[in-house]
Design a protein around this motif. Structure first.
Motif, PDB file in Angstrom:
ATOM      1  N   ARG A   1       0.844  -1.202   0.000  1.00 51.96           N
ATOM      2  CA  ARG A   1       0.000   0.000   0.000  1.00 51.96           C
ATOM      3  C   ARG A   1       0.877   1.250   0.000  1.00 51.96           C
ATOM      4  NH1 ARG A   1      -4.106   1.818   4.654  1.00 51.96           N
ATOM      5  NH2 ARG A   1      -2.260   1.250   5.809  1.00 51.96           N
ATOM      6  N   ALA A   2       1.968   1.221   0.753  1.00 51.09           N
ATOM      7  CA  ALA A   2       2.911   2.337   0.772  1.00 51.09           C
ATOM      8  C   ALA A   2       3.551   2.525  -0.597  1.00 51.09           C
ATOM      9  CB  ALA A   2       3.990   2.102   1.834  1.00 51.09           C
ATOM     10  N   ARG A   3       3.994   1.424  -1.225  1.00 53.85           N
ATOM     11  CA  ARG A   3       4.609   1.509  -2.549  1.00 53.85           C
ATOM     12  C   ARG A   3       3.654   2.174  -3.545  1.00 53.85           C
ATOM     13  NH1 ARG A   3       8.313  -1.889  -5.348  1.00 53.85           N
ATOM     14  NH2 ARG A   3       8.060  -3.526  -3.794  1.00 53.85           N
ATOM     15  N   ASP A   4       2.407   1.765  -3.532  1.00 50.18           N
ATOM     16  CA  ASP A   4       1.419   2.349  -4.446  1.00 50.18           C
ATOM     17  C   ASP A   4       1.292   3.856  -4.219  1.00 50.18           C
ATOM     18  OD1 ASP A   4      -0.840   2.119  -6.413  1.00 50.18           O
ATOM     19  OD2 ASP A   4      -1.971   2.807  -4.663  1.00 50.18           O
ATOM     20  N   PHE A   5       1.186   4.270  -2.970  1.00 49.83           N
ATOM     21  CA  PHE A   5       1.060   5.694  -2.658  1.00 49.83           C
ATOM     22  C   PHE A   5       2.297   6.471  -3.084  1.00 49.83           C
ATOM     23  CE2 PHE A   5       1.645   9.243   0.356  1.00 49.83           C
ATOM     24  CZ  PHE A   5       0.465   9.944   0.150  1.00 49.83           C
ATOM     25  N   TYR A   6       3.482   5.956  -2.751  1.00 49.98           N
ATOM     26  CA  TYR A   6       4.720   6.672  -3.066  1.00 49.98           C
ATOM     27  C   TYR A   6       4.941   6.783  -4.570  1.00 49.98           C
ATOM     28  CZ  TYR A   6       5.659   5.624   1.865  1.00 49.98           C
ATOM     29  OH  TYR A   6       5.573   5.492   3.228  1.00 49.98           O
ATOM     30  N   THR A   7       4.570   5.769  -5.328  1.00 43.05           N
ATOM     31  CA  THR A   7       4.775   5.828  -6.780  1.00 43.05           C
ATOM     32  C   THR A   7       3.632   6.533  -7.498  1.00 43.05           C
ATOM     33  OG1 THR A   7       3.843   3.605  -7.079  1.00 43.05           O
ATOM     34  CG2 THR A   7       6.232   3.770  -6.878  1.00 43.05           C
ATOM     35  N   ARG A   8       2.403   6.094  -7.250  1.00 46.24           N
ATOM     36  CA  ARG A   8       1.260   6.615  -8.003  1.00 46.24           C
ATOM     37  C   ARG A   8       0.879   8.028  -7.584  1.00 46.24           C
ATOM     38  NH1 ARG A   8      -3.800   6.798  -6.881  1.00 46.24           N
ATOM     39  NH2 ARG A   8      -3.598   5.431  -5.087  1.00 46.24           N
ATOM     40  N   VAL A   9       0.850   8.290  -6.288  1.00 42.65           N
ATOM     41  CA  VAL A   9       0.403   9.601  -5.801  1.00 42.65           C
ATOM     42  C   VAL A   9       1.553  10.600  -5.729  1.00 42.65           C
ATOM     43  CG1 VAL A   9      -0.697  10.820  -3.875  1.00 42.65           C
ATOM     44  CG2 VAL A   9      -1.522   8.553  -4.551  1.00 42.65           C
ATOM     45  N   LEU A  10       2.672  10.194  -5.122  1.00 45.25           N
ATOM     46  CA  LEU A  10       3.788  11.128  -4.962  1.00 45.25           C
ATOM     47  C   LEU A  10       4.723  11.167  -6.163  1.00 45.25           C
ATOM     48  CD1 LEU A  10       4.747  10.601  -1.198  1.00 45.25           C
ATOM     49  CD2 LEU A  10       3.119  12.225  -2.220  1.00 45.25           C
TER      50      LEU A  10
ATOM     51  N   ASP B   1       1.832  26.349  -3.476  1.00 40.78           N
ATOM     52  CA  ASP B   1       0.429  26.320  -3.880  1.00 40.78           C
ATOM     53  C   ASP B   1       0.206  25.348  -5.031  1.00 40.78           C
ATOM     54  OD1 ASP B   1      -0.529  28.259  -1.965  1.00 40.78           O
ATOM     55  OD2 ASP B   1       0.584  29.736  -3.129  1.00 40.78           O
ATOM     56  N   ALA B   2       1.118  25.337  -5.992  1.00 42.18           N
ATOM     57  CA  ALA B   2       1.003  24.400  -7.109  1.00 42.18           C
ATOM     58  C   ALA B   2       1.196  22.965  -6.620  1.00 42.18           C
ATOM     59  CB  ALA B   2       2.021  24.734  -8.196  1.00 42.18           C
ATOM     60  N   GLY B   3       2.150  22.743  -5.718  1.00 40.56           N
ATOM     61  CA  GLY B   3       2.389  21.409  -5.179  1.00 40.56           C
ATOM     62  C   GLY B   3       1.207  20.879  -4.394  1.00 40.56           C
ATOM     63  N   VAL B   4       0.630  21.729  -3.555  1.00 39.21           N
ATOM     64  CA  VAL B   4      -0.541  21.329  -2.769  1.00 39.21           C
ATOM     65  C   VAL B   4      -1.708  21.019  -3.704  1.00 39.21           C
ATOM     66  CG1 VAL B   4      -2.313  22.210  -1.171  1.00 39.21           C
ATOM     67  CG2 VAL B   4       0.114  22.450  -0.611  1.00 39.21           C
TER      68      VAL B   4
ATOM     69  N   GLY C   1      -5.712  13.132  -4.534  1.00 40.09           N
ATOM     70  CA  GLY C   1      -6.380  12.542  -3.376  1.00 40.09           C
ATOM     71  C   GLY C   1      -5.724  12.759  -2.033  1.00 40.09           C
ATOM     72  N   VAL C   2      -4.632  13.514  -1.980  1.00 42.84           N
ATOM     73  CA  VAL C   2      -3.960  13.764  -0.705  1.00 42.84           C
ATOM     74  C   VAL C   2      -4.763  14.789   0.094  1.00 42.84           C
ATOM     75  CG1 VAL C   2      -1.887  14.739   0.378  1.00 42.84           C
ATOM     76  CG2 VAL C   2      -1.667  13.182  -1.579  1.00 42.84           C
TER      77      VAL C   2
END
Length: 133
Positions: A16-25, A73-76, A83-84
């Motif tokens: 689950r962490a791998r998915d978040f770090y790659t797909r989201v971040l 602001d762009a990063g947020v 989805g963050v």
């Protein structure tokens, strides 16, 4: 004396962490060589290990990883679009605005958690922001 150094933190579920770090971040993540350990390859060449603790995991109550951006602001906005949810610290010394950004001294910073509850941040690189003006 030392050949190198690295930092690490734990999670309850490495997949689950791998998915978040790659797909989201959008970070590069590889297997760290030992069963269940991940290596986060960070911008600038640094690496951090993420190791499984399962149910024994306790989320860090402090920031374990700061991701530097040229424009907070762009990063947020980008991560919120993925989805963050950013932390809100209303009525405290670290009070954030409606977007979750602290702007009351030092560089603007916004905190969020990974799926394991560890605290991460986006922090604005003031030099990069000034260069874009």
């Amino acid at each position: 004396m030392y050949t190198h150094a690295f930092s690490g933190f734990s999670v309850d579920d490495t997949e689950r962490a791998r998915d978040f770090y790659t797909r989201v971040l959008g970070l590069e993540v590889t297997d760290g060589g030992m069963q269940g350990i991940l290596t986060l390859h960070l911008p600038g060449g640094s690496e951090v290990i993420v190791y499984p603790k399962g149910e024994a995991h306790t989320p860090a109550s402090f920031t374990v990883l700061n991701l530097v951006v040229p424009d907070i602001d762009a990063g947020v906005a980008e991560l919120a679009g993925r989805g963050v949810t950013f932390e809100r610290y209303e009525g405290t010394e670290m009070e954030t605005d409606t977007t979750g950004v602290f702007r009351r001294g030092g560089p603007p910073i916004a905190w969020f958690t990974d799926p394991a509850g560890n605290v991460f941040s986006l922090i604005q690189d003031e030099d990069a922001k000034a260069a874009t003006r």
